[in-house]
Design a protein around this motif. Structure first.
Motif, PDB file in Angstrom:
ATOM      1  N   TYR A 418       0.823  -1.210   0.000  1.00 33.38           N
ATOM      2  CA  TYR A 418       0.000   0.000   0.000  1.00 33.38           C
ATOM      3  C   TYR A 418       0.862   1.268   0.000  1.00 33.38           C
ATOM      4  N   LEU A 419       2.014   1.228   0.655  1.00 34.14           N
ATOM      5  CA  LEU A 419       2.930   2.368   0.607  1.00 34.14           C
ATOM      6  C   LEU A 419       3.381   2.640  -0.822  1.00 34.14           C
ATOM      7  N   PHE A 420       3.761   1.587  -1.531  1.00 29.75           N
ATOM      8  CA  PHE A 420       4.210   1.757  -2.917  1.00 29.75           C
ATOM      9  C   PHE A 420       3.047   2.143  -3.836  1.00 29.75           C
ATOM     10  N   GLN A 421       1.838   1.684  -3.514  1.00 25.47           N
ATOM     11  CA  GLN A 421       0.688   2.082  -4.317  1.00 25.47           C
ATOM     12  C   GLN A 421       0.464   3.588  -4.218  1.00 25.47           C
ATOM     13  N   CYS A 422       0.612   4.155  -3.007  1.00 28.71           N
ATOM     14  CA  CYS A 422       0.478   5.606  -2.842  1.00 28.71           C
ATOM     15  C   CYS A 422       1.520   6.341  -3.681  1.00 28.71           C
ATOM     16  N   ILE A 423       2.746   5.841  -3.659  1.00 29.40           N
ATOM     17  CA  ILE A 423       3.818   6.455  -4.441  1.00 29.40           C
ATOM     18  C   ILE A 423       3.521   6.350  -5.935  1.00 29.40           C
ATOM     19  N   MET A 424       2.981   5.205  -6.353  1.00 28.79           N
ATOM     20  CA  MET A 424       2.694   5.006  -7.765  1.00 28.79           C
ATOM     21  C   MET A 424       1.551   5.905  -8.230  1.00 28.79           C
ATOM     22  N   ILE A 425       0.558   6.113  -7.365  1.00 29.33           N
ATOM     23  CA  ILE A 425      -0.563   6.985  -7.722  1.00 29.33           C
ATOM     24  C   ILE A 425      -0.068   8.416  -7.933  1.00 29.33           C
ATOM     25  N   ALA A 426       0.827   8.870  -7.050  1.00 34.56           N
ATOM     26  CA  ALA A 426       1.419  10.204  -7.244  1.00 34.56           C
ATOM     27  C   ALA A 426       2.223  10.234  -8.546  1.00 34.56           C
ATOM     28  N   GLY A 427       2.848   9.109  -8.871  1.00 37.53           N
ATOM     29  CA  GLY A 427       3.663   9.027 -10.081  1.00 37.53           C
ATOM     30  C   GLY A 427       2.868   9.187 -11.355  1.00 37.53           C
ATOM     31  N   ILE A 428       1.589   8.836 -11.322  1.00 34.00           N
ATOM     32  CA  ILE A 428       0.807   8.934 -12.562  1.00 34.00           C
ATOM     33  C   ILE A 428       0.617  10.390 -12.967  1.00 34.00           C
ATOM     34  N   TRP A 429       0.526  11.287 -11.976  1.00 36.77           N
ATOM     35  CA  TRP A 429       0.428  12.713 -12.302  1.00 36.77           C
ATOM     36  C   TRP A 429       1.763  13.234 -12.845  1.00 36.77           C
TER      37      TRP A 429
END
Length: 549
Positions: A418-429
């Motif tokens: 879940y930590l990496f998912q948060c980072i990945m979601i920010a990465g999409i922007w």
């Protein structure tokens, strides 16, 4: 930074090697081929293109339908306290999964030739600090890529089905045995392992439908259950208001749907003109089908088993269901075979996807001997990653404690994700902004803002709320409730320390920098290898002559 492979590189007795400081000038125009970010694109499909839409659906279904639906409903009801709220979670969880699916679809459309899913998206979104996010994610994911839980559950139910005693030795031997069978299948043939996934996942759908039909028979009064509607009369009675219970329940419910993104791990092997759309379609079909079946399986459990028995069942709610409906002997037999085969299908599907993820990590140069782990010889399969995953799984099987193992291992594996998912979601922007600045059109599968925010909210809840103390003081384990959070963060900090020593401290002390060499092999696989290039030309020449001598 990127270089073509050169035989003049100076090997050193370390994971990385030294390379002559003058090699860049020898490369010439071809060096532009190595300027791509992350692992190099493979245009020759060394693993082949065997994954059809049906195979992609079955890969998703195969990972989703493990032991979760047979084990977590009792734990969920015990956490939330009421029938009504527990059923709501089986509606909420797939909604979050669908929002995550739209996110993965957009990212996949940006990199349609790359398997590995998250490892690709993170490397592309966060190129700086160089190798940091990739290294942290790679080490954490590989360490957490074990399939011990499903192997142990298989062993328990398989031994029960055969009327054999479940001892520590028999459980361990059986778990290791089924792990070796699933690993061997994936290692020897991609084609046959996919055929096995198709068959096993189809069987699992039929078996889950059988549970739903059994529940329907209970509700229609066709079984010996006297009052199938007793648990539905006061559905929200006893609801817990604990924030920690809310978070833990979301973890458990989401765990039951893990696998909807499985097809993205084999994106480069999908037999389609538009692999991203095919993976998205597969995820939608798999999620819709399993969400329907899982909800009504829970309804079946609630119709046949008294509420207090479900709450106290631990991971045995399905066993209670079959015993109440079919009697002890036949109920145990039917359930044991169903769960065992579900677990075996999950082991094969997960091994296929995790092997591709590990291979992509190796192709970035983040593993020792990247050529070995990216090679598809001799069977046209990722043999090295399969062996590595198998070794980790068997190691965990040998160390799994009896008490609290299921809940703790599940929670521990989920938290870093879940930590990496948060980072990945920010990465999409970040990726959207870069594409816009580069004049590249938006992705044709761009996710809606509402979907991105919904999925982000879920991941933030999973990261923050487990720290809120539960009323009992220990949550769903017998020790401190946030132990798994601390353990997960410790792993992440350890990988960050490893990165600092490997990429920053040692090069500074040793007077060298880390550069990339692009390697290729006869099977069409391509990978990068991280090497040392000393700033002192005399030292480099001395090392080169020493190795040559």
């Amino acid at each position: 930074m990127a270089l073509l492979h050169d035989d003049n590189a100076t090997p050193l007795p370390h994971d990385m090697e030294a390379v002559d400081s003058g090699l860049e000038d020898q490369v010439g125009p071809a060096s532009s081929a190595t300027a791509e970010l992350g692992a190099p694109v493979e245009n020759t499909d060394p693993l082949g293109r065997h994954v059809t839409l049906f195979a992609a659906i079955m890969l998703d279904v195969g990972q989703i339908t493990g032991s979760g639906i047979f084990s977590v409903p009792g734990t969920i009801l015990n956490s939330v306290g009421s029938i009504g709220v527990s059923l709501l979670y089986w509606i909420i969880a797939p909604l979050f999964a669908f929002s995550g699916l739209s996110l993965y679809s957009e990212l996949a459309s940006m990199f349609p030739k790359r398997s590995g899913a998250e490892v690709v998206y993170l490397e592309q979104a966060y190129p700086k600090p160089k190798y940091f996010v990739s290294t942290t994610f790679a080490i954490t994911t590989i360490l957490m890529s074990f399939s011990a839980a499903n192997a142990v559950v298989f062993a328990q139910y398989w031994l029960t089905a055969l009327d054999l005693p479940i001892t520590s030795a028999s459980q361990t031997h059986t778990a290791i045995g089924v792990s070796l069978v699933s690993l061997s299948l994936v290692a020897i043939s991609t084609k046959w392992s996919l055929q096995a996934v198709k068959f096993l996942s189809s069987f699992k759908i039929i078996s889950l439908a059988f549970v739903v039909l059994t529940g329907l028979a209970v509700l229609l009064g066709l079984t010996n259950i006297k009052d199938p509607y007793a648990n539905f009369r006061h559905p929200f009675e006893g609801t817990s208001l604990s924030v920690n219970a809310f978070a833990l329940t979301l973890v458990k419910a989401n765990h039951s749907f893990i696998g909807w993104q499985n097809a993205f791990n084999v994106l480069g092997e999908i037999k389609s003109r538009d692999p991203a759309r095919t993976a998205r379609k597969a995820g939608r079909i798999a999620l819709g089908l399993t969400a329907f079946l899982f909800f009504f399986i829970n309804v079946s459990y609630i119709a046949a088993v008294p509420k207090e028995e479900i709450k106290n069942s631990g991971q045995l709610v399905a066993a209670l269901f079959f015993q109440h409906v079919y009697g002890y002997r036949w109920g145990v037999k039917i359930l044991s075979y169903l769960v065992a085969l579900n677990c075996f299908g999950n082991l094969v599907a997960v091994t296929i996807s995790h092997a591709r993820l590990i291979r992509e990590v190796a192709r970035q140069g983040l593993l020792p001997f990247p050529g070995l782990f990216s090679s598809t010889k001799p069977f046209g399969t990722p043999l090295g990653p399969v062996i590595l995953k198998g070794a980790i799984s068997i190691f965990v099987i040998l160390l799994v404690p009896a008490k609290d193992a299921f809940n703790f291992v599940l929670d521990l594996a989920s938290y870093p994700s879940y930590l990496f998912q948060c980072i990945m979601i920010a990465g999409i922007w970040l990726l959207r902004k870069r594409r816009k600045l580069a004049g590249i059109a938006p992705s044709p599968l761009q996710a809606k803002r509402s979907s991105v925010l919904l999925y982000l909210s879920l991941c933030l809840v999973m990261v923050v709320m487990p720290w809120v103390p539960p009323k009992s003081g220990h949550g769903d384990v017998s020790f401190w409730y946030a132990t798994y959070c601390v353990a997960a963060i410790f792993v992440l900090l350890t990988t960050a320390l490893y990165y600092w020593i490997w990429i920053i401290l040692l090069p500074r002390l040793g007077g060298y920098e880390i550069v990339e060499i692009l390697e290729g092999s006869e099977d069409g696989s391509r990978n990068k290898r991280l090497v040392r290039r000393y700033k002192n030309a005399e030292l480099q020449s001395l090392l080169s002559s020493t190795v040559t001598t």
